[in-house]
Write an enzyme that holds these catalytic residues in place. Structure first.
Site, short mmCIF file in Angstrom:
data_model
loop_
_atom_site.label_atom_id
_atom_site.label_comp_id
_atom_site.label_asym_id
_atom_site.label_seq_id
_atom_site.Cartn_x
_atom_site.Cartn_y
_atom_site.Cartn_z
N CYS A 131 0.82 -1.20 0.00
CA CYS A 131 0.00 0.00 0.00
C CYS A 131 0.86 1.26 0.00
O CYS A 131 1.40 1.64 1.04
CB CYS A 131 -0.92 -0.03 1.22
N CYS A 134 -0.50 4.08 2.21
CA CYS A 134 -0.28 3.91 3.65
C CYS A 134 1.19 4.16 4.01
O CYS A 134 1.47 4.76 5.04
CB CYS A 134 -0.63 2.49 4.11
N ASP A 135 2.10 3.68 3.19
CA ASP A 135 3.51 3.62 3.62
C ASP A 135 4.47 4.50 2.81
O ASP A 135 5.61 4.70 3.23
CB ASP A 135 4.01 2.16 3.49
#
Ligand code: NAP
Length: 309
Positions: A131, A134-135
């Site tokens: 992701c 997200c990261d």
């Protein structure tokens, strides 16, 4: 006893929740481990009708939940551990507690597919991720070369997003053209920070000994030549696997685990309906999942109405 339990809070589950709630059936809606589903990990959603400027995936799902709750849906952060559909009422074990239900709508979605490499598993969260939203902004990825694996819309979206952070983004794809929609593919290939690596697969993520990602070993499928590419992060975007393990042997599904539908959204178990990515390997769009959620809710409502007659 619950009249309707909805499993999942992605586009399918929350749309089903909205319709069931508006039918005054007060559904219990169980989130699973990822409230809002996979769309919450997307940045901008540009193809959901009604949002001409696009909308952030997390924002879209938050709004869907609020809309369902406004009409009485009870959204609970909980995971279904097992189901017993052998007799009515159906029962579910939800975080250790038994819940009984007259009808169930399965909208459990799908999770990220893994490459299947041991080194990938060992380095997950140590540079291997599924992701970018997200990261991607983590300090370890800033101004570093990054790798995205895949050739679909997700891979293009991840690669484009990561150009904000990485020094260069290598897009490694096993074929010589992208599967992504034309607009996404063109936008991706026109980005000067994205370097496609065609006809290639990742055979190993380096370096397990150092306990962090330092690169990938890549095999060219036409020449069989192996090479090493330095990078600080590997973003795997190669599709999805349906979250249907708890229904195996109970609800009919195809060989890949996608739940089979009979008429409309009905499964082989009377009163158990299905919607969204756990049953759809063809369209897999937010809007089609929402449409399937609506259909499942209408089918469940009619089923309950017929029972009470
Ligand atoms: P996808 O369309 O199924 O693409 C998966 C990609 O990964 C394909 O290019 C596939 O290669 C490759 N792949 C699969 N298994 C692999 C393996 N073991 N090793 C290496 N490569 C592998 O999945 P997706 O990109 O996640 O998209 C899923 C759905 O969501 C699609 O319908 C897509 O349109 C939609 N989506 C839409 C948006 C948007 O519109 N904003 C964003 C994301 C996703 P092959 O090409 O060789 O099969």
């Amino acid at each position: 006893m619950e009249k309707v339990v909805i499993i999942g809070t992605g586009c399918a589950g929350l749309t089903a929740a909205l319709y069931i709630a508006r039918a005054n059936l007060n559904p219990l809606v169980l989130t699973g481990l990822m409230p809002g589903g996979l769309l919450t990990t997307t940045s901008i959603v540009e193809n959901f009708p009604g949002f001409p400027e696009g909308i952030d995936g997390y924002e879209l799902m938050t709004r869907m939940q609020k809309q369902a709750e406004r009409f009485g849906a009870r959204v609970q952060f909980a995971t279904v551990e097992s189901v017993d559909l052998s007799k009515k009422p159906y029962s579910l074990i939800v975080d250790g507690e038994k819940v009984e239900a007259e009808t169930i709508i399965i909208a459990s979605g799908a999770g990220h597919r893994h490459l299947g490499l041991e080194s990938e598993d060992l380095l997950e969260k140590k540079g291997v991720t599924y992701c970018a939203t997200c990261d991607g902004a983590l300090p370890m990825f800033r101004n570093q070369p990054l790798v995205v694996v895949g050739g679909g819309d997700s891979a293009c979206e991840e690669a484009t997003y990561l150009t904000r952070f990485g020094s260069v983004v290598y897009l490694i794809h096993r074929r010589d053209s992208l599967r992504a929609s034309r607009i996404m593919a063109e936008r991706t290939l026109a980005n000067p920070k994205i370097k496609p690596i065609w006809d290639s697969v990742v055979t190993e993520v380096l370096d397990v000994k150092q306990d962090k990602v330092t690169g990938v070993r890549v095999k060219h499928l036409k020449t069989n030549a192996e090479s090493t590419l330095d990078c600080a992060g590997v973003f795997v975007a190669i599709g999805h696997v349906p979250n249907t393990q708890i229904f195996k042997g109970v609800v009919d599904m195809d060989e890949n685990g996608y739940i089979s539908r009979k008429e409309g959204s009905q499964t082989n178990v009377p009163g158990v309906f299905v919607a969204g990515d756990c049953s759809d390997h063809v369209y897999r769009q937010a809007i089609t999942a929402a449409g399937m959620g609506c259909a499942a809710a209408i089918d469940a409502e009619r089923y309950l109405a017929a029972l009470s007659q």
